[in-house]
Write a protein that holds these residues in place. Structure first.
Motif, PDB file in Angstrom:
ATOM      1  N   MET A 151       0.791  -1.230   0.000  1.00 46.89           N
ATOM      2  CA  MET A 151       0.000   0.000   0.000  1.00 46.89           C
ATOM      3  C   MET A 151       0.825   1.283   0.000  1.00 46.89           C
ATOM      4  N   THR A 152       2.141   1.167   0.078  1.00 46.52           N
ATOM      5  CA  THR A 152       2.994   2.353   0.136  1.00 46.52           C
ATOM      6  C   THR A 152       3.587   2.649  -1.240  1.00 46.52           C
ATOM      7  N   VAL A 185      -0.802   6.202   6.441  1.00 52.68           N
ATOM      8  CA  VAL A 185      -2.190   6.223   5.983  1.00 52.68           C
ATOM      9  C   VAL A 185      -2.633   7.678   5.808  1.00 52.68           C
ATOM     10  N   GLY A 186      -3.255   7.983   4.676  1.00 49.68           N
ATOM     11  CA  GLY A 186      -3.837   9.301   4.478  1.00 49.68           C
ATOM     12  C   GLY A 186      -2.828  10.425   4.407  1.00 49.68           C
ATOM     13  N   GLN A 187      -1.699  10.199   3.732  1.00 48.22           N
ATOM     14  CA  GLN A 187      -0.666  11.232   3.646  1.00 48.22           C
ATOM     15  C   GLN A 187      -1.174  12.438   2.863  1.00 48.22           C
ATOM     16  N   THR A 188      -1.047  13.620   3.442  1.00 46.08           N
ATOM     17  CA  THR A 188      -1.463  14.854   2.790  1.00 46.08           C
ATOM     18  C   THR A 188      -0.260  15.547   2.156  1.00 46.08           C
ATOM     19  N   SER A 218      -9.042   3.692  -5.839  1.00 52.50           N
ATOM     20  CA  SER A 218      -8.998   4.241  -4.484  1.00 52.50           C
ATOM     21  C   SER A 218     -10.383   4.661  -4.005  1.00 52.50           C
ATOM     22  N   GLN A 304       1.341   9.255  -5.347  1.00 51.38           N
ATOM     23  CA  GLN A 304       1.690   8.671  -4.059  1.00 51.38           C
ATOM     24  C   GLN A 304       3.161   8.299  -3.966  1.00 51.38           C
ATOM     25  N   GLY A 321       1.429  12.221  -2.107  1.00 51.19           N
ATOM     26  CA  GLY A 321       0.641  11.658  -1.025  1.00 51.19           C
ATOM     27  C   GLY A 321      -0.541  10.878  -1.551  1.00 51.19           C
ATOM     28  N   ASP A 322      -1.448  10.550  -0.649  1.00 52.88           N
ATOM     29  CA  ASP A 322      -2.638   9.764  -0.965  1.00 52.88           C
ATOM     30  C   ASP A 322      -3.680  10.687  -1.588  1.00 52.88           C
ATOM     31  N   ARG A 324      -6.671  10.356  -1.852  1.00 56.12           N
ATOM     32  CA  ARG A 324      -7.882  10.424  -1.021  1.00 56.12           C
ATOM     33  C   ARG A 324      -7.764  11.503   0.061  1.00 56.12           C
TER      34      ARG A 324
END
Length: 568
Positions: A151-152, A185-188, A218, A304, A321-322, A324
């Motif tokens: 996931m990374t 998780v959820g990197q901005t 996603s 990402q 980042g993510d 999402r």
């Protein structure tokens, strides 16, 4: 309380929101399968491990989460190899668990061992991470590392192996931690970058959104719609981003195949790319349709993987980042200052609607066998509004992305690797992920359909609301076309044809499915409606004209430009 290793595996997956497993029960994993079913998991055993892998990949696409597939030791892992390669190229986070004999077997000098091969060295090139659980107390750290790797950065598959002597051992462990405890998780994106991107978007006269595969896998449609509304611009689909976001259907245009898309790209002074690698199908964002006005176009990329920035083309504002998390940042930044719609937007919308209407009107009709363009028009006219569209095949897919009259919110096909035969397993996996409620339509060629035709039994066993529309020309249609272009009309087309006695509707009936045979265009839609109404998995065998299928593929010259290094 001490628990078995196999129970801990389920706990760790459940912490990631995973509740589905595909595979043929390996002796190592029968306890895991049994307990998973007791815990309320979807446990699906198909007829081939490659199908299991494709089904798991479809689940990851439909949920935005990792998915799980199991292969038995030796031959089962060999069968999983194509699914691993697809997941790698399609950027799908699938965790492949492999059984293996006890390690003492691997260290023997003796020959003639049964059902044994050293698996990891063969599989490592096809995954982001490969590891083996040698000791029971490694279970948490290695499984979490697998999920972290999957996931990374750019998502992808991992392989984790369990020798038979480990999985039944006991552990004394705390409750499984949530994903945020062991992976990012959820990197901005940084506030300065968001502010710069928002400033450029406000200043742009003709911005476009380039939406790729990652937006849909996603499950980020809602925030992307909000962003598109604030940008008041056209949405350009990549070949992988062909799902339509609700509310944006009328101003979403396929790159390269819609004149509206081409004109919007050529005129654009800013491109915000989301969920795309900017690969060959979009000419790396710098060739073909992008050449015009290149010097005046600003690029913003949400990505990402930081190592992807600037590889295929220069990027002015990278937002790492993510998506999402980043798309909502942009929505908030633009919220008090939405753009005035691009002046050409209404014209592009009308032009694209007229294009689709003209295709429906001009697709050759009245032929028997049916023209493949007409098959697509008639089938997609009756595509259920809330349905899931699955594509497979060579020529059939090329006709499909041009002539489709439907704008599905979920489309699955193997667009990056181009692996035929994924359609039926994708349909099974997607339906399981969606609770087996939304109707599915698989449009495929006969060659592709026969790769994993045994999974009709799996679909029937699960009672899926699936109709398979099969274009049958008794040939490798796309390859026939290659022979003709290479050697001329009348050349020998070696290895491309088979018996015209094959009746796929009858094969379907043998699996307990509903079968229909069609050889006239006016009968296609009624046959599809009857198939859905039957309450069983349906197969509609449509006889298509082999000459048209091999010689009249629409936009083929555009498709060939995807091969940037001239492989065709």
């Amino acid at each position: 309380m001490a628990i078995k290793v196999y129970e801990r595996i389920l706990q760790l997956f459940e912490a990631e929101g995973i509740d589905t497993i595909f595979g043929i029960p390996d002796p190592n994993f029968v306890h895991l399968f049994h307990l998973a079913e007791e815990r309320g998991w979807n446990v699906v055993a198909p007829h081939h491990e490659a199908s299991a892998g494709f089904m798991a990949e479809a689940v990851s696409r439909m949920t935005g989460r990792p998915a799980v597939c199991i292969g038995t030791l030796g031959p089962g892992l060999a069968n999983l190899a194509p699914a691993m390669m697809c997941a790698k190229v399609e950027n799908s986070p699938v965790v492949f668990l492999g059984g293996q004999r006890a390690r003492i077997t691997e260290q023997r000098v003796r020959r003639g061992r049964i059902q044994f091969v050293r698996q990891s060295p063969l599989l490592e090139p096809s995954v982001k991470y490969a590891a083996s659980i040698e000791y029971a107390d490694q279970t948490d750290e290695i499984l979490r590392e697998g999920l972290r790797k999957a996931m990374t950065g750019t998502p992808g598959p991992v392989y984790i192996e369990y020798p038979s002597h480990v999985i039944l051992e006991e552990l004394d462990v705390p409750p499984a931690a949530p994903p945020s405890a062991y992976r990012l998780v959820g990197q901005t994106a940084g506030a300065d970058r968001i502010a710069e991107a928002a400033r450029l978007i406000r200043a742009a006269e003709r911005p476009i959104l380039l939406v790729g595969h990652g937006v849909h896998t996603s499950r980020a449609g809602e925030p992307v719609r909000a962003l598109a509304d604030l940008m008041a611009c056209p949405v350009i689909q990549t070949s992988g981003g062909t799902s339509y976001i609700k509310g944006l259907e009328d101003r979403t245009f396929p790159y390269g195949f819609s004149p509206s898309a081409i004109d919007a790209v050529v005129r654009s002074d800013l491109c915000l790319a989301i969920g795309t690698e900017l690969g060959e199908p979009v000419h790396y964002g710098r060739g073909r349709h992008w050449v015009a006005n290149e010097e005046n176009r600003t690029w913003i990329l949400i990505e990402q993987d930081p190592e992807a920035i600037g590889v295929n083309r220069p990027i002015d504002v990278p937002l790492v980042g993510d998506l999402r998390a980043i798309v909502p940042q942009l929505v908030e930044a633009l919220g008090d200052s939405p753009r005035t719609p691009s002046p050409e937007l209404d014209g592009w919308i009308r032009q694209d609607a007229d294009r689709l209407a003209e295709l429906a009107e001009t697709a050759p009709a009245g032929m028997s066998p049916v023209h493949p363009a007409r098959l697509i028009v008639e089938a997609t006219k009756v595509f259920p509004a809330d349905g899931i569209m699955v594509r497979d095949g060579g020529a059939t897919t090329i006709f499909g992305w041009t002539y489709s009259q439907a704008k599905p919110h979920d489309v699955l096909w193997n667009q990056n690797f181009g692996h035929l035969g994924t359609g039926l397993p994708y349909a099974v996996g997607a339906s399981v992920a969606e609770g087996r409620k939304r109707p599915l339509m698989l449009i495929t060629g006969d060659s592709s359909f026969q790769f994993h035709i045994a999974e009709l039994e799996t679909a029937a066993r699960l009672n899926l609301p699936l109709v398979c529309v099969v274009a049958v020309d008794y040939a490798w249609g796309l390859e026939v076309g290659v022979y003709k272009r290479t050697f001329g009309q009348g050349s020998r087309e070696t290895g491309t044809r088979w018996s015209t006695n094959t009746r796929l509707d009858k094969v379907a009936e043998g699996f307990g499915c509903h079968g229909e045979y069609v050889e006239r265009d006016e009968d296609i839609a009624p046959a599809i409606k009857r198939a859905y109404a039957s309450g069983r998995v349906g197969v509609v065998h449509v006889a298509v004209d082999p000459k048209a299928n091999s010689e009249e593929m629409p936009s083929y010259d555009e498709f060939r430009t995807w091969y940037a290094e001239g492989t065709q």
